[in-house]
Design a protein around this motif. Structure first.
Motif, mmCIF file in Angstrom:
data_model
loop_
_atom_site.group_PDB
_atom_site.id
_atom_site.type_symbol
_atom_site.label_atom_id
_atom_site.label_comp_id
_atom_site.label_asym_id
_atom_site.label_seq_id
_atom_site.Cartn_x
_atom_site.Cartn_y
_atom_site.Cartn_z
ATOM 1 N N LEU A 16 0.856 -1.190 0.000
ATOM 2 C CA LEU A 16 0.000 0.000 0.000
ATOM 3 C C LEU A 16 0.890 1.236 0.000
ATOM 4 N N SER A 17 0.848 1.996 -1.087
ATOM 5 C CA SER A 17 1.634 3.225 -1.160
ATOM 6 C C SER A 17 0.825 4.395 -0.598
ATOM 7 N N SER A 18 1.503 5.464 -0.213
ATOM 8 C CA SER A 18 0.873 6.684 0.310
ATOM 9 C C SER A 18 -0.198 6.366 1.351
ATOM 10 N N PRO A 19 0.142 5.614 2.373
ATOM 11 C CA PRO A 19 -0.879 5.178 3.332
ATOM 12 C C PRO A 19 -1.520 6.320 4.120
ATOM 13 N N ASP A 20 -0.855 7.457 4.227
ATOM 14 C CA ASP A 20 -1.394 8.565 5.020
ATOM 15 C C ASP A 20 -2.242 9.532 4.212
ATOM 16 N N LYS A 21 -2.449 9.257 2.929
ATOM 17 C CA LYS A 21 -3.298 10.133 2.119
ATOM 18 C C LYS A 21 -4.709 10.125 2.704
ATOM 19 N N VAL A 22 -5.264 11.306 2.944
ATOM 20 C CA VAL A 22 -6.584 11.412 3.565
ATOM 21 C C VAL A 22 -7.665 11.173 2.511
ATOM 22 N N PHE A 23 -8.513 10.197 2.765
ATOM 23 C CA PHE A 23 -9.598 9.861 1.847
ATOM 24 C C PHE A 23 -10.935 10.438 2.300
ATOM 25 N N ARG A 58 -13.745 4.048 -8.037
ATOM 26 C CA ARG A 58 -12.452 4.492 -7.543
ATOM 27 C C ARG A 58 -12.416 6.003 -7.275
ATOM 28 N N TYR A 59 -11.816 6.352 -6.149
ATOM 29 C CA TYR A 59 -11.588 7.745 -5.734
ATOM 30 C C TYR A 59 -10.100 7.886 -5.386
ATOM 31 N N PRO A 60 -9.238 7.987 -6.370
ATOM 32 C CA PRO A 60 -7.790 7.988 -6.104
ATOM 33 C C PRO A 60 -7.338 9.115 -5.175
ATOM 34 N N ASP A 61 -8.054 10.242 -5.173
ATOM 35 C CA ASP A 61 -7.697 11.369 -4.319
ATOM 36 C C ASP A 61 -8.679 11.557 -3.170
ATOM 37 N N GLY A 62 -9.406 10.526 -2.835
ATOM 38 C CA GLY A 62 -10.334 10.611 -1.728
ATOM 39 C C GLY A 62 -11.719 11.018 -2.154
ATOM 40 N N VAL A 63 -12.626 11.022 -1.181
ATOM 41 C CA VAL A 63 -14.045 11.197 -1.467
ATOM 42 C C VAL A 63 -14.367 12.567 -2.058
ATOM 43 N N ASP A 64 -13.518 13.558 -1.829
ATOM 44 C CA ASP A 64 -13.767 14.891 -2.374
ATOM 45 C C ASP A 64 -13.154 15.085 -3.758
ATOM 46 N N GLY A 65 -12.424 14.102 -4.243
ATOM 47 C CA GLY A 65 -11.785 14.223 -5.551
ATOM 48 C C GLY A 65 -12.626 13.620 -6.663
ATOM 49 N N GLN A 110 -5.673 -0.179 -2.657
ATOM 50 C CA GLN A 110 -4.436 0.486 -3.058
ATOM 51 C C GLN A 110 -4.693 1.489 -4.178
ATOM 52 N N TYR A 111 -5.673 1.206 -5.026
ATOM 53 C CA TYR A 111 -5.983 2.069 -6.160
ATOM 54 C C TYR A 111 -7.191 2.975 -5.888
ATOM 55 N N GLY A 112 -7.504 3.152 -4.610
ATOM 56 C CA GLY A 112 -8.549 4.107 -4.241
ATOM 57 C C GLY A 112 -9.960 3.612 -4.424
#
Length: 337
Positions: A16-23, A58-65, A110-112
């Motif tokens: 899992l890359s970028s585990p701290d990215k806020v979704f 998929r939401y690669p940048d989180g729910v707001d993306g 991993q892919y959002g």
């Protein structure tokens, strides 16, 4: 975003890359929180997805993306996740992933991927559904309590027409889904016809509370039984899927005796792991059953033969189907007369 981490599920290790990215900014949930959630409910999500062609929301940048629905299996998918070749109503086709291991959910995270949308078929036979799925969707002016009342009557209808048994779950919003495992003997068209028969019987019993009117202008303040969710390539979020809302709700499997006291917002990315650890998958026995649609199809035949009630409109992206009525909303049809 933090260093990559490795998670275990079913004997496999998923990076899992970028585990701290806020979704989920409202709750502070990260990509790692999402993956750990699917790790915690892995047996349940696999039961819901096993061998089913599955679309990824998929939401690669989180729910707001920005988000998108991935139907075709990506080239980066590991070879231990099989695929199935499916055909869409347009005539086009694709190879979709078919999870067979718990780690598939972690790979998708991993892919959002927030929500999994499995077809009601298995990869061994993609043209004959093995689930009848009933979507109870509260319209404006109605809420979850109205969906519960409809679900209780639905339970009686299912039992009276063939001794069918349904397994209920929250939608992740205000509605309810009820899944009925069936023998894979009928086409999508026939299963949809059975769903329409269920809807018409529900309308007869609860005319002020339930509707199957396709056009929103006709539904009123009633619960809409969406019969078109049984059409080919229409899918319903799987049990345990996280839904793309700020508070990170999940589609929660329920027992029938829980419906009245349950509140959809109680089931989310933070609370479901504890429930799963305590109760396990409350729908675990679903695959032990396979019911017949004969009684519902007999009801559909009587509706058509005795009352002139034939087919209903398909979704707008579908080609014109045999026997389908005019696909135009009533107000526009009147304006053109």
């Amino acid at each position: 975003m933090g260093d990559a981490v490795e998670l275990e599920a079913g004997g496999r290790t998923v990076r899992l890359s970028s585990p701290d990215k806020v979704f989920f900014p409202e709750r502070g949930f990260t990509k790692l929180d999402l993956a750990r959630y699917y790790q915690a409910v892995a047996p349940g999500i696999l039961r819901a997805l096993r061998d089913r062609p599955t679309t990824l929301e998929r939401y690669p940048d989180g729910v707001d993306g920005e988000h998108f629905f991935q139907k075709r299996a990506p080239r980066t998918m590991p070879d231990w996740i099989p695929t199935a070749h499916i055909t869409f109503p347009s005539g086009r086709s694709a190879d979709e992933m078919c999870p067979t291991e718990e780690a598939a959910a972690l790979w998708a995270a991993q892919y959002g991927t927030l929500t999994f949308h499995p077809w009601p078929v298995r990869r061994a036979d993609v043209d004959h559904p093995d689930e009848l799925r009933i979507d109870l969707d509260p319209q404006p002016g109605t809420d979850y309590a109205d969906a519960v009342r409809a679900a209780r009557e639905l339970r009686s209808v299912l039992d009276e027409f063939g001794g069918l048994r349904g397994w209920p779950k929250t939608s992740g919003g205000r509605g309810l889904h009820v899944f009925v495992p069936i023998e894979p003997r009928w086409t999508f068209t026939e299963v949809r016809r059975a769903a329409i028969a269920v809807g018409r019987e529900m309308e007869r019993r609860m005319p002020d509370q339930v509707t199957i009117k396709w056009w929103k202008e006709e539904r009123g303040e009633r619960v809409f039984l969406d019969y078109n969710q049984t059409a080919r390539d229409r899918t319903i979020a799987s049990a345990y899927s996280v839904r793309p809302h700020p508070h990170a709700p999940v589609s929660a499997p329920l027992r029938w005796d829980e419906l009245d006291d349950a509140r959809p917002r109680d089931f989310d990315l933070a609370t479901m792991p504890a429930r799963f650890a305590e109760l396990g998958d409350v729908h675990a026995d679903m695959d032990d059953h396979a019911f017949s649609l004969d009684a519902l199809l007999d009801l559909a035949h009587r509706d058509e033969h005795d009352h002139g009630l034939g087919d209903l409109p398909y979704p707008p992206e579908y080609p014109k189907m045999p026997g389908e009525p005019k696909r135009v909303q009533p107000s526009r049809a009147r304006d053109s007369d």
